[in-house]
Motif scaffolding. Structure first.
Motif, PDB file in Angstrom:
ATOM      1  N   LEU A 229       0.951  -1.065  -0.106  1.00  0.00           N
ATOM      2  CA  LEU A 229       0.044   0.043  -0.001  1.00  0.00           C
ATOM      3  C   LEU A 229       0.963   1.231   0.237  1.00  0.00           C
ATOM      4  CD1 LEU A 229      -2.725   1.537   0.226  1.00  0.00           C
ATOM      5  CD2 LEU A 229      -2.566   1.250   2.655  1.00  0.00           C
ATOM      6  N   LEU A 230       1.949   1.073   0.837  1.00  0.00           N
ATOM      7  CA  LEU A 230       2.911   2.348   0.829  1.00  0.00           C
ATOM      8  C   LEU A 230       3.403   2.733  -0.386  1.00  0.00           C
ATOM      9  CD1 LEU A 230       4.068   4.136   2.701  1.00  0.00           C
ATOM     10  CD2 LEU A 230       5.820   2.640   3.048  1.00  0.00           C
ATOM     11  N   ALA A 231       3.869   1.722  -1.308  1.00  0.00           N
ATOM     12  CA  ALA A 231       4.337   2.222  -2.679  1.00  0.00           C
ATOM     13  C   ALA A 231       3.074   2.915  -3.469  1.00  0.00           C
ATOM     14  CB  ALA A 231       4.676   1.069  -3.359  1.00  0.00           C
ATOM     15  N   THR A 232       1.834   2.535  -3.262  1.00  0.00           N
ATOM     16  CA  THR A 232       0.860   3.525  -3.883  1.00  0.00           C
ATOM     17  C   THR A 232       0.403   4.866  -3.571  1.00  0.00           C
ATOM     18  OG1 THR A 232      -1.117   2.867  -2.846  1.00  0.00           O
ATOM     19  CG2 THR A 232      -0.055   1.160  -4.430  1.00  0.00           C
ATOM     20  N   LEU A 233       1.013   5.238  -2.395  1.00  0.00           N
ATOM     21  CA  LEU A 233       0.563   6.461  -1.902  1.00  0.00           C
ATOM     22  C   LEU A 233       1.577   7.651  -2.190  1.00  0.00           C
ATOM     23  CD1 LEU A 233       0.094   5.558   1.890  1.00  0.00           C
ATOM     24  CD2 LEU A 233      -1.768   5.805   0.054  1.00  0.00           C
ATOM     25  N   THR A 234       0.737   8.869  -2.468  1.00  0.00           N
ATOM     26  CA  THR A 234       1.909  10.061  -2.502  1.00  0.00           C
ATOM     27  C   THR A 234       2.103  10.739  -1.173  1.00  0.00           C
ATOM     28  OG1 THR A 234       0.476  10.381  -4.360  1.00  0.00           O
ATOM     29  CG2 THR A 234       1.848  12.397  -3.731  1.00  0.00           C
ATOM     30  N   VAL A 235       1.272  10.844  -0.340  1.00  0.00           N
ATOM     31  CA  VAL A 235       1.626  11.300   1.111  1.00  0.00           C
ATOM     32  C   VAL A 235       1.218  10.169   2.105  1.00  0.00           C
ATOM     33  CG1 VAL A 235       0.726  13.240   2.653  1.00  0.00           C
ATOM     34  CG2 VAL A 235       0.818  13.422   0.228  1.00  0.00           C
ATOM     35  N   LEU A 236       1.997  10.326   3.259  1.00  0.00           N
ATOM     36  CA  LEU A 236       1.581   9.425   4.319  1.00  0.00           C
ATOM     37  C   LEU A 236       1.678  10.307   5.497  1.00  0.00           C
ATOM     38  CD1 LEU A 236       1.108   6.544   5.885  1.00  0.00           C
ATOM     39  CD2 LEU A 236       3.620   6.381   6.161  1.00  0.00           C
ATOM     40  N   ASP A 237       0.594  10.460   6.228  1.00  0.00           N
ATOM     41  CA  ASP A 237       0.605  11.277   7.405  1.00  0.00           C
ATOM     42  C   ASP A 237       0.560  10.337   8.667  1.00  0.00           C
ATOM     43  OD1 ASP A 237      -1.514  14.133   7.994  1.00  0.00           O
ATOM     44  OD2 ASP A 237      -0.128  13.427   9.379  1.00  0.00           O
ATOM     45  N   LEU A 238       1.594  10.527   9.439  1.00  0.00           N
ATOM     46  CA  LEU A 238       1.532   9.856  10.765  1.00  0.00           C
ATOM     47  C   LEU A 238       1.646  10.837  11.893  1.00  0.00           C
ATOM     48  CD1 LEU A 238       3.363   6.502  10.149  1.00  0.00           C
ATOM     49  CD2 LEU A 238       1.036   6.866  10.288  1.00  0.00           C
ATOM     50  N   SER A 239       1.216  12.008  11.739  1.00  0.00           N
ATOM     51  CA  SER A 239       1.444  12.996  12.708  1.00  0.00           C
ATOM     52  C   SER A 239       0.572  12.771  13.946  1.00  0.00           C
ATOM     53  CB  SER A 239       1.329  14.622  11.728  1.00  0.00           C
ATOM     54  OG  SER A 239      -0.240  14.532  11.776  1.00  0.00           O
ATOM     55  N   LEU A 240       0.859  13.894  14.819  1.00  0.00           N
ATOM     56  CA  LEU A 240       0.146  14.274  16.234  1.00  0.00           C
ATOM     57  C   LEU A 240       0.082  13.018  17.076  1.00  0.00           C
ATOM     58  CD1 LEU A 240      -3.405  15.748  14.772  1.00  0.00           C
ATOM     59  CD2 LEU A 240      -1.100  16.779  15.579  1.00  0.00           C
ATOM     60  N   GLY A 241       0.894  12.033  16.668  1.00  0.00           N
ATOM     61  CA  GLY A 241       0.780  10.560  17.534  1.00  0.00           C
ATOM     62  C   GLY A 241       1.953  10.346  18.328  1.00  0.00           C
ATOM     63  N   THR A 242       2.287   9.235  18.640  1.00  0.00           N
ATOM     64  CA  THR A 242       3.502   8.701  19.446  1.00  0.00           C
ATOM     65  C   THR A 242       4.726   8.272  18.705  1.00  0.00           C
ATOM     66  OG1 THR A 242       2.539   6.782  19.986  1.00  0.00           O
ATOM     67  CG2 THR A 242       1.809   8.706  21.513  1.00  0.00           C
ATOM     68  N   LEU A 243       4.674   8.591  17.705  1.00  0.00           N
ATOM     69  CA  LEU A 243       5.729   7.991  16.923  1.00  0.00           C
ATOM     70  C   LEU A 243       7.193   8.177  17.465  1.00  0.00           C
ATOM     71  CD1 LEU A 243       5.939   6.444  14.005  1.00  0.00           C
ATOM     72  CD2 LEU A 243       7.105   8.626  13.240  1.00  0.00           C
ATOM     73  N   SER A 244       7.800   6.944  17.700  1.00  0.00           N
ATOM     74  CA  SER A 244       9.232   7.126  18.215  1.00  0.00           C
ATOM     75  C   SER A 244      10.347   6.531  16.975  1.00  0.00           C
ATOM     76  CB  SER A 244       9.369   6.161  19.407  1.00  0.00           C
ATOM     77  OG  SER A 244       9.320   4.813  19.024  1.00  0.00           O
ATOM     78  N   ASP A 245      11.460   6.424  17.422  1.00  0.00           N
ATOM     79  CA  ASP A 245      12.530   6.193  16.746  1.00  0.00           C
ATOM     80  C   ASP A 245      12.348   4.615  16.090  1.00  0.00           C
ATOM     81  OD1 ASP A 245      15.524   7.435  18.087  1.00  0.00           O
ATOM     82  OD2 ASP A 245      13.918   8.140  17.172  1.00  0.00           O
ATOM     83  N   GLU A 246      11.538   3.881  16.751  1.00  0.00           N
ATOM     84  CA  GLU A 246      11.337   2.438  16.591  1.00  0.00           C
ATOM     85  C   GLU A 246      10.507   2.330  15.121  1.00  0.00           C
ATOM     86  OE1 GLU A 246       9.364   0.416  19.567  1.00  0.00           O
ATOM     87  OE2 GLU A 246       8.210  -0.904  17.978  1.00  0.00           O
ATOM     88  N   GLY A 247       9.276   3.263  15.111  1.00  0.00           N
ATOM     89  CA  GLY A 247       8.324   3.283  13.935  1.00  0.00           C
ATOM     90  C   GLY A 247       9.164   4.169  12.811  1.00  0.00           C
TER      91      GLY A 247
END
Lengths: 304, 376
Positions: A229-247
């Motif tokens: 799915l990622l390869a088909t996207l133009t924009v990926l938005d994972l903002s406002l969350g708890t993303l850390s180095d792991e992700g």
């Protein structure tokens, strides 16, 4: 916390509808209806006046602010019924936002939504449906041939809604933006709640995917990193969350990342080193608004 | 009131903390006009005995800030203390300082009331820019609200108070989804205010109160959001025991993305200084890190009609306090319609040294009005 009302919706300036002023060039603005704390009229009254005004048939966008007056527990069911009843007077409606409510008016997790499925049936020309508030929200058997953008902002998005989206027939969907929130406020708790929405080919035209404001940001990043799915996207938005180095690490290592044009990760818990590595990618990356751990904990931006 | 020929030099007597900022700034304002320095008396002097005031002086009453111990001592053993926190008079002198600590609110207010009532007969018949009875009314939010409402002045709707947190929540919970502003009934500043939201048994509180590790409450600059029902109850218990005034939480209009209200000085019955106060949270107060907005920009934002309406409201408030040369009105600008509602009236809200109206700061403006009135 959400502190401002929208001033612009889908490129159109938001203007509060006042019967005395009329609609002027109705197609030019996004018209807003809301009920003040001491308003004698209800949203239903105001919508009736709106659709009765000259030019209503050219209205392209509507924004609904607070509808509940003094009692925050009022649901959007009345709005849905009234809109469905007025559908024939709003043939040009393309963009709809239900829930332009700020924290001072009602906490996001207390906004009481309703079954919005009738709206999809009543407005076949709809391009954008934006909703704030996950409590009591339902999309039912969602199917719509023209819908391009679905945006749901919540402090906790109920897994039932995710299931409905995963089963939805939305062939034209280009923009899917979901604020998943936290478990505390009814949001998803397991990846199995979320992965059905990530099935490649589910929305063949999807170009923007936002899984925002999530306490599961790392797991989501990992799942997407290994997904076509990622390869088909133009924009990926994972903002406002708890993303850390792991992700973030999982994303950087993904073979599917290179075709992405923009990666929005603002409001995150990344280290300096990881931020530098992301900025070095050959795509536009937003790593602004870094958060500091609070007593060792990470928090999403909007949960209440 | 004497309006006949007066001595060539008009002297002010100021009741305030000697050497404190207010007394100092007022003295400077007098000096800048070539007037003699004021005779400064403290609220402690009021407690100790008759002030023996100079016959012709003009009396200004300012804040008892700095004489907190005198207020506490005066309010000790007051019959109206009820369930409020209290300290014996003998223990006041040895009470260790605890900056920001919220306690003895009612006792302090009762002490102040006693001192005001001692002042009253001494000011009777003199030229005075303040009136003890009117100060007392301004310091009682419940009574003040009732007075304004009775006069038809727009105010946020009052909600019933209660003597315990549980009783208060029970009464509020009668509506399914509700919002309320709980204010300490006596005293000024935003210390102790709580913006409450409730829905189906859940409660959420926004407040500048911090709970210390030992359960004591402190005023804090940082806005806190409390979601623990038990903790909220304990805070409400404390506040209700001290006395509360409860209103509907009216959403403030937004100016430059922030909640806005106006601190308005009415001097001699006319609107003078207007200071917009902005904040991200639901409470605006100059002591709580709110930013000051620009008066001209605020006027543009309100528009001429709403500005005139605001001024009219403030004039009407001033007319309810005819013996107070200067009152500070906190005007809440409500919702999209930007209607003016009176949130509070303050007796000593003129410490705004940077504010200007027609070139004069608040103290200078008051001096000029007083002299024009009594020494024409």
């Amino acid at each position: 916390m959400i502190i401002e009302h929208v001033t612009e919706f889908q490129g159109l300036p938001v203007v509060q509808f006042e019967p005395a002023k009329g609609l002027g060039n109705a197609a030019r603005n996004a018209w807003r209806i809301s009920v003040e704390y001491d308003d004698p009229d209800t949203v239903i009254d105001k919508l009736a006046e709106l659709v009765g005004a000259a030019g209503a048939s050219q209205i392209r966008a509507l924004v609904f602010g607070p509808w509940f007056g003094d009692d925050m527990s009022g649901s959007t069911e009345e709005i849905v019924d009234a809109l469905v009843g007025s559908a024939k007077h709003l043939p040009a409606l393309e963009h709809l936002f239900i829930g332009d409510v700020i924290y001072e008016e009602c906490e996001i997790s207390w906004i009481t939504q309703s079954d919005l499925h009738p709206l999809l049936k009543a407005f076949p020309a709809l391009h954008t449906l934006r909703v704030r508030g996950g409590t009591d929200l339902s999309l039912g058997d969602a199917a719509h041939g023209e819908l391009r953008a679905l945006i749901i902002e919540a402090g906790g998005l109920p897994p039932t809604v995710l299931t409905q989206i995963a089963r939805a027939g939305l062939p034209s969907l280009e923009h899917l933006e979901l604020w998943l929130g936290t478990q505390n406020y009814g949001g998803p708790t397991r990846m199995s709640d979320i992965t059905p929405v990530l099935r490649p080919g589910l929305f063949p035209r999807l170009r923007y995917l936002g899984l925002r404001d999530s306490e599961m940001a790392d797991e989501i990043a990992a799942a997407l990193a290994s997904s076509e799915l990622l390869a088909t996207l133009t924009v990926l938005d994972l903002s406002l969350g708890t993303l850390s180095d792991e992700g973030a690490q999982a994303l950087i290592a993904s073979p599917h990342l290179r075709s992405l044009a923009r990666l929005d990760l603002h409001h995150h818990y990344l280290s300096d080193a990881m931020m530098a590595r992301l900025r070095a990618l050959p795509i536009t990356v937003d790593v602004s608004d870094r958060q500091e751990l609070e007593d060792g904990d990470r928090y999403v931006a909007v949960a209440e | 009131m004497a309006t006949d020929t007066l001595p060539s030099q008009s002297r002010f007597t100021v009741i305030a903390e000697p050497g404190g900022k207010r007394a100092r700034l007022f003295a400077e304002a007098l000096r800048a006009r070539g007037l003699p320095a004021p005779d400064v008396r403290s609220w402690r002097d009021v407690a100790r005995g008759p002030l023996d005031l100079d016959a012709d002086s003009i009396v200004r009453v300012d804040s008892p800030d700095g004489a907190g111990d005198a207020l506490l001592a005066e309010g000790a053993d007051h019959p109206e203390l009820g369930a409020a926190s209290r300290i014996r008079a003998v223990d006041v002198a040895t009470l260790p300082p605890d900056p920001g600590r919220l306690r003895f609110l009612r006792q302090s207010s009762l002490g102040m009331r006693r001192l005001l009532r001692r002042m009253a007969p001494q000011l009777h018949g003199r030229r005075s820019t303040h009136d003890p009875a009117e100060i007392e009314l301004m310091f009682d939010k419940e009574a003040c609200h009732a007075r304004l409402a009775a006069a038809g002045i727009p105010v946020p709707p009052r909600l019933p108070g209660a003597s315990t947190g549980a009783a208060l929540l029970q009464s509020l919970d009668e509506r399914t989804g509700w919002r309320a502003f709980v204010k300490p009934r006596w005293g000024s500043s935003a210390a102790g205010m709580v913006a409450l939201q409730g829905m189906r048994g859940q409660v959420c509180a926004w407040t500048h109160v911090h709970r210390g590790s030992d359960g004591a409450f402190y005023s804090t600059k940082r806005l806190e959001i409390w979601r623990d029902r038990r903790q909220i109850l304990s805070l409400l218990d404390f506040l209700c025991a001290e006395g509360v005034h409860v209103e509907a939480w009216v959403p403030k209009a937004r100016f430059q993305g922030r909640a806005c209200d106006l601190r308005v000085l009415a001097i001699g019955g006319e609107v003078a200084h207007v200071v917009p106060r902005l904040s991200l949270g639901p409470m605006t107060n100059l002591h709580l890190d709110a930013q000051r907005g620009d008066r001209i920009a605020a006027r543009d934002w309100l528009g001429a009609a709403r500005w005139d309406e605001m001024e009219d409201v403030c004039r009407r408030v001033a007319s309810e306090f005819p013996r107070s040369l200067c009152i500070a009105v906190d005007v809440l600008i409500a919702g999209r319609q930007k209607r003016a509602l009176v949130a509070e009236v303050n007796a000593f809200g003129d410490l705004l040294p940077g504010a200007r109206h027609r070139g004069r700061d608040p103290y200078g403006a008051q001096i000029d009005v007083a002299l024009a009135r009594w020494c024409p």
